[in-house]
Structures are given as C-alpha cells and as structure tokens.
Scaffold this active site. Structure first.
Site, PDB file in Angstrom:
ATOM      1  N   ASP A  13       0.814  -1.220   0.000  1.00  0.00           N
ATOM      2  CA  ASP A  13       0.000   0.000   0.000  1.00  0.00           C
ATOM      3  C   ASP A  13       0.848   1.270   0.000  1.00  0.00           C
ATOM      4  O   ASP A  13       0.465   2.283   0.565  1.00  0.00           O
ATOM      5  CB  ASP A  13      -0.969   0.002   1.202  1.00  0.00           C
ATOM      6  CG  ASP A  13      -1.769  -1.279   1.246  1.00  0.00           C
ATOM      7  OD1 ASP A  13      -2.334  -1.636   0.199  1.00  0.00           O
ATOM      8  OD2 ASP A  13      -1.786  -1.925   2.308  1.00  0.00           O
ATOM      9  N   GLU A  14       1.988   1.207  -0.656  1.00  0.00           N
ATOM     10  CA  GLU A  14       2.872   2.383  -0.722  1.00  0.00           C
ATOM     11  C   GLU A  14       2.406   3.381  -1.779  1.00  0.00           C
ATOM     12  O   GLU A  14       2.959   4.477  -1.878  1.00  0.00           O
ATOM     13  CB  GLU A  14       4.320   1.957  -1.066  1.00  0.00           C
ATOM     14  CG  GLU A  14       4.999   1.099  -0.016  1.00  0.00           C
ATOM     15  CD  GLU A  14       4.758  -0.383  -0.257  1.00  0.00           C
ATOM     16  OE1 GLU A  14       3.991  -0.707  -1.185  1.00  0.00           O
ATOM     17  OE2 GLU A  14       5.330  -1.194   0.479  1.00  0.00           O
ATOM     18  N   ALA A  41      -3.999  -8.338  -3.421  1.00  0.00           N
ATOM     19  CA  ALA A  41      -3.535  -6.979  -3.662  1.00  0.00           C
ATOM     20  C   ALA A  41      -4.714  -6.049  -3.890  1.00  0.00           C
ATOM     21  O   ALA A  41      -5.729  -6.447  -4.448  1.00  0.00           O
ATOM     22  CB  ALA A  41      -2.639  -6.951  -4.893  1.00  0.00           C
ATOM     23  N   HIS A  43      -4.985  -2.169  -5.496  1.00  0.00           N
ATOM     24  CA  HIS A  43      -4.310  -0.975  -6.010  1.00  0.00           C
ATOM     25  C   HIS A  43      -5.357   0.075  -6.333  1.00  0.00           C
ATOM     26  O   HIS A  43      -6.372  -0.228  -6.936  1.00  0.00           O
ATOM     27  CB  HIS A  43      -3.519  -1.316  -7.286  1.00  0.00           C
ATOM     28  CG  HIS A  43      -2.291  -2.115  -7.006  1.00  0.00           C
ATOM     29  ND1 HIS A  43      -1.576  -2.746  -7.981  1.00  0.00           N
ATOM     30  CD2 HIS A  43      -1.656  -2.385  -5.849  1.00  0.00           C
ATOM     31  CE1 HIS A  43      -0.537  -3.370  -7.440  1.00  0.00           C
ATOM     32  NE2 HIS A  43      -0.573  -3.162  -6.147  1.00  0.00           N
ATOM     33  N   GLN A 176       1.916  -6.059  -3.119  1.00  0.00           N
ATOM     34  CA  GLN A 176       2.309  -6.184  -1.715  1.00  0.00           C
ATOM     35  C   GLN A 176       3.578  -5.362  -1.453  1.00  0.00           C
ATOM     36  O   GLN A 176       3.861  -4.432  -2.182  1.00  0.00           O
ATOM     37  CB  GLN A 176       2.528  -7.663  -1.313  1.00  0.00           C
ATOM     38  CG  GLN A 176       1.239  -8.444  -1.123  1.00  0.00           C
ATOM     39  CD  GLN A 176       0.628  -8.895  -2.423  1.00  0.00           C
ATOM     40  OE1 GLN A 176       1.306  -9.296  -3.343  1.00  0.00           O
ATOM     41  NE2 GLN A 176      -0.685  -8.852  -2.504  1.00  0.00           N
ATOM     42  N   VAL A 250      -8.859  -3.795  -0.156  1.00  0.00           N
ATOM     43  CA  VAL A 250      -9.516  -5.106  -0.286  1.00  0.00           C
ATOM     44  C   VAL A 250     -10.391  -5.389   0.934  1.00  0.00           C
ATOM     45  O   VAL A 250     -11.553  -5.764   0.806  1.00  0.00           O
ATOM     46  CB  VAL A 250      -8.460  -6.231  -0.446  1.00  0.00           C
ATOM     47  CG1 VAL A 250      -9.123  -7.598  -0.540  1.00  0.00           C
ATOM     48  CG2 VAL A 250      -7.614  -5.986  -1.690  1.00  0.00           C
ATOM     49  N   THR A 251      -9.850  -5.188   2.138  1.00  0.00           N
ATOM     50  CA  THR A 251     -10.557  -5.620   3.346  1.00  0.00           C
ATOM     51  C   THR A 251     -11.210  -4.466   4.103  1.00  0.00           C
ATOM     52  O   THR A 251     -11.949  -4.692   5.052  1.00  0.00           O
ATOM     53  CB  THR A 251      -9.574  -6.314   4.313  1.00  0.00           C
ATOM     54  OG1 THR A 251      -8.521  -5.391   4.621  1.00  0.00           O
ATOM     55  CG2 THR A 251      -8.974  -7.561   3.681  1.00  0.00           C
TER      56      THR A 251
HETATM   57  P1  IMP Z   1      -2.639 -12.909   2.646  1.00  0.00           P
HETATM   58  O1  IMP Z   1      -1.683 -12.466   1.590  1.00  0.00           O
HETATM   59  O2  IMP Z   1      -4.080 -12.600   2.295  1.00  0.00           O
HETATM   60  O3  IMP Z   1      -2.429 -14.328   3.069  1.00  0.00           O
HETATM   61  O4  IMP Z   1      -2.355 -12.027   3.958  1.00  0.00           O
HETATM   62  C1  IMP Z   1      -1.151 -12.177   4.702  1.00  0.00           C
HETATM   63  C2  IMP Z   1      -0.692 -10.829   5.255  1.00  0.00           C
HETATM   64  O5  IMP Z   1      -0.291  -9.992   4.175  1.00  0.00           O
HETATM   65  C3  IMP Z   1      -1.775 -10.048   6.005  1.00  0.00           C
HETATM   66  O6  IMP Z   1      -1.152  -9.307   7.042  1.00  0.00           O
HETATM   67  C4  IMP Z   1      -2.311  -9.092   4.945  1.00  0.00           C
HETATM   68  O7  IMP Z   1      -2.897  -7.943   5.525  1.00  0.00           O
HETATM   69  C5  IMP Z   1      -1.051  -8.771   4.190  1.00  0.00           C
HETATM   70  N1  IMP Z   1      -1.293  -8.400   2.790  1.00  0.00           N
HETATM   71  C6  IMP Z   1      -1.543  -9.219   1.743  1.00  0.00           C
HETATM   72  N2  IMP Z   1      -1.687  -8.530   0.612  1.00  0.00           N
HETATM   73  C7  IMP Z   1      -1.490  -7.232   0.925  1.00  0.00           C
HETATM   74  C8  IMP Z   1      -1.475  -6.020   0.159  1.00  0.00           C
HETATM   75  O8  IMP Z   1      -1.656  -5.995  -1.073  1.00  0.00           O
HETATM   76  N3  IMP Z   1      -1.237  -4.875   0.850  1.00  0.00           N
HETATM   77  C9  IMP Z   1      -1.002  -4.864   2.186  1.00  0.00           C
HETATM   78  N4  IMP Z   1      -1.004  -5.966   2.942  1.00  0.00           N
HETATM   79  C10 IMP Z   1      -1.243  -7.146   2.314  1.00  0.00           C
HETATM   80 MG    MG Z   2      -2.910  -1.997  -1.602  1.00  0.00          MG
END
Ligand code: IMP
Ligand code: MG
Length: 337
Positions: A13-14, A41, A43, A176, A250-251
């Site tokens: 998220d930079e 991801a 974006h 990421q 995303v979340t």
């Molecule tokens: P996963 O990739 O969904 O298994 O999540 C594992 C960890 O990576 C969690 O802490 C997520 O919040 C983080 N994460 C995964 N994808 C992203 C991204 O695109 N941006 C920021 N954090 C991410």
């Molecule tokens: Mg992001």
C-alpha cells in the site's frame, strides 16, 4: 526502451498503483504485466473525480494502448478477474498466462475459516495462501483449465520477451511490499510468496539480465495492515492528530501508521536491487507540498526529508508523489539512454 519493475519497499500500500499509472501514461509501454501474489492486492488509481480499485488488472490500464497481462506466477480468481475486465472495459487487451494458478471458492473458505490465517496472521481472506499451498502440492487447476478464461489465455513470457527483444518499453508491476515477503519479511506475519523484484521478474518469466530498472516505492509514513511487527508504528492518537488515516482497498481494515524507517528502506532497496526510488505521501511531511508537480516548488522541510531518504537508501529519488491523483507527481527520472 526498457524493462522496468515497480515494487513496494515497506509493507504494501505504498502507492504503487498510482506510480505505475503515472509511468504508464508517460512512458507509453507496449506491455504492462503483473507479478505478485494474486487478488489479495488492492491498487487504487485516482484520475480526477474517478477512483478505481483493482485486485487483478494491472494499474497501468489507464494507458489505453498497452496490452495488459497477468504473469505465470500470479494466482487468478476468475470471478474477480471477469468483474474487473468489464468494470475497466479492457476485455480486448488483457491476457493471462495459461499456467496461472486458480483460486477456487474452497480456497477462500479455507482462508477465512482458518484461525491461523484469518486471526493470527490477519490474511486478506482472498484465498491466496490456500491456493498457493495447493499449487505447491500440485493439485490446483491452472488458467488453461477454466473455459471462462479461454479467450484471454496466452504465453505471457513469450509476449514480454518478444517485446523486450524488439526494444519496446515494458512495465512489470509488483504487488504487496517487501516487509510481507514470505522469504525476507516478518515471518510468519507475511503473505504466501516472495514480493521482491526478483520474484516479480520470475512471475513474468523474465530473466534477471533483461531488467533495466527497479523502482522501489516507499511511503513517507509507512503503513501495515494485518498483524505482525512494525517497529516504527505510532500510537493511533498520534497519527490521528497528524490527520493520517487509511483503510485497506480489499478488506477495508484500518491501516496501522508508522514513522519513516531508514534502516528497513536501506535493506529493502538492497534486496530489491533498487535503481530508483519513488516516495509517496510527501504532502504528509509538509501539507504545503500537496499537488505540487515541480521539484523546485517543494518546501525545505520536504526537500530535507527526501535528502534523508536518499542517504538512508543510497539511491536517487526520482518520483515524488504529492497527492492521490495520478497527475499529482514530480517526475525527475532521466530519459533512457
Ligand atoms: P494474505 O496475503 O491474504 O495471506 O495475507 C497475509 C498478510 O499480508 C496479512 O497481514 C495481509 O494484511 C497482508 N497483505 C496481503 N496482501 C497485501 C497487500 O496488497 N497490501 C497490504 N497488505 C497485504
Ligand atoms: Mg494496496
């Protein structure tokens, strides 16, 4: 005429999406291809009043003449992909490598249903971890096995290496960030794959000798979403008082906010083989820099910060983002030789 990789230097998220979109408009690549994990991801690209959130399609879609690709190493969720294709109206210029691993409903259920992944690690619940695990177990389906994807299937490495061979401009878009790399990050609080530049090249079937530039994107105030160590994290009331609040694409979870971490930036730049640095959120260092597009108009406070970042990282800062819109950026990259 060059092949450039863009990756995140902190915890994701930079502002990679915005930086990629700017470079795509300016450099007019023939191909923009995604590496990285998959639809975990998020974006964001903002153009005027319009804001787009992408999880699968490269952020460089804003440049209409580029072919958009998803590299071999990237996980594809057909539901997310097909939704974005139509949302962004890019059906006729988007391609998926035949060998991409497929995320099934079951992977999402396992991700969300696992106390380890959902609670302890704080995964995005997008199914990426379980899908990568099945891929390693060699039980998962590939893109070529999914009839709804048949019109998009190509050999992505063949297309990209062909373009590089013809001296065209290619962008490889990472996702990421360095701190959540499976190899180099804060294990076990990481994502399910490496996120460094070498991985983004490998995801696209591009050998290391073909890469001309690696742009690592850092935000002035790093953020982290999900669990795990974050050595420069600020107390919430402090970041609130500074007016910094962010929520995940995303979340929609609230992101944790930290101070600049020079040592992490140096280490991340080293492993990424950084050649140029992009700094985002300089308007948070000094509000007076919001929207500025010329380096000379930055305040002393901002320039001092950039100098410190350059000293920490040991690489020139050539892109400085001054706001969310893709045109709010200072670009002092040299023309390619
Ligand atoms: P996963 O990739 O969904 O298994 O999540 C594992 C960890 O990576 C969690 O802490 C997520 O919040 C983080 N994460 C995964 N994808 C992203 C991204 O695109 N941006 C920021 N954090 C991410
Ligand atoms: Mg992001």
């Amino acid at each position: 005429m060059s092949c450039t990789i863009i990756v995140g230097g902190f915890f994701g998220d930079e502002g990679k999406g915005k930086v990629v979109a700017h470079i795509a408009e300016k450099d007019q690549p023939t191909i923009i291809s995604r590496g990285g994990v998959g639809p975990n991801a998020g974006h964001t690209v903002k153009i005027g009043e319009k804001e787009y959130g992408m999880r699968m399609i490269p952020s460089g879609f804003v440049y209409p003449n580029a072919r958009l690709m998803i590299g071999t190493g990237v996980l594809v969720d057909p539901r997310v992909f097909l939704h974005e294709i139509d949302m962004l109206n890019v059906r006729n210029r988007t391609f998926i490598d035949s060998r991409c691993g497929i995320i099934e409903e079951d992977h999402i259920a396992r991700d969300k249903g696992s106390a380890h992944l959902a609670k302890k690690i704080g995964s995005t619940g997008s199914g990426c971890g379980p899908a990568n695990s099945d891929r390693v177990m060699r039980t998962s389906r590939q893109a070529k096995d999914v009839p709804e994807l048949s019109q998009f299937i190509i050999d992505v490495p063949e297309a990209i290496n062909g373009a590089i061979g013809k001296n065209e401009t290619v962008l490889l878009e990472g996702t990421q960030g360095f701190g959540i790399s499976l190899y180099f990050g804060t294990y076990p609080f990481v994502t399910s794959k490496d996120t460094s530049a070498s991985q983004i090249a490998a995801d696209n079937g591009v050998g290391p000798t073909k890469i001309d530039d690696v742009i690592v994107v850092f935000k002035a105030f790093p953020t982290r979403v999900g669990e795990g160590p974050f050595s420069t994290e600020m107390a919430r009331d402090k970041s609130d008082a500074m007016g910094i609040q962010e929520f995940g694409t995303v979340t929609h979870r609230q992101r944790r906010i930290g101070q600049w971490d020079g040592e992490m930036a140096r280490y991340s730049a080293m492993i990424n083989g950084c050649t140029q640095v992009a700094i985002t959120g300089i308007d948070r260092v000094d509000k007076d820099c919001f929207g500025i597009t010329e380096y000379g108009k930055l305040t002393k406070k901002a320039k001092d910060f950039l100098k410190q970042a350059e000293d920490d990282i040991g690489c020139p800062v050539t892109l400085i983002s001054t706001g969310p819109d893709i045109h709010q950026i200072i670009d002092i990259r040299k023309e390619p030789a």
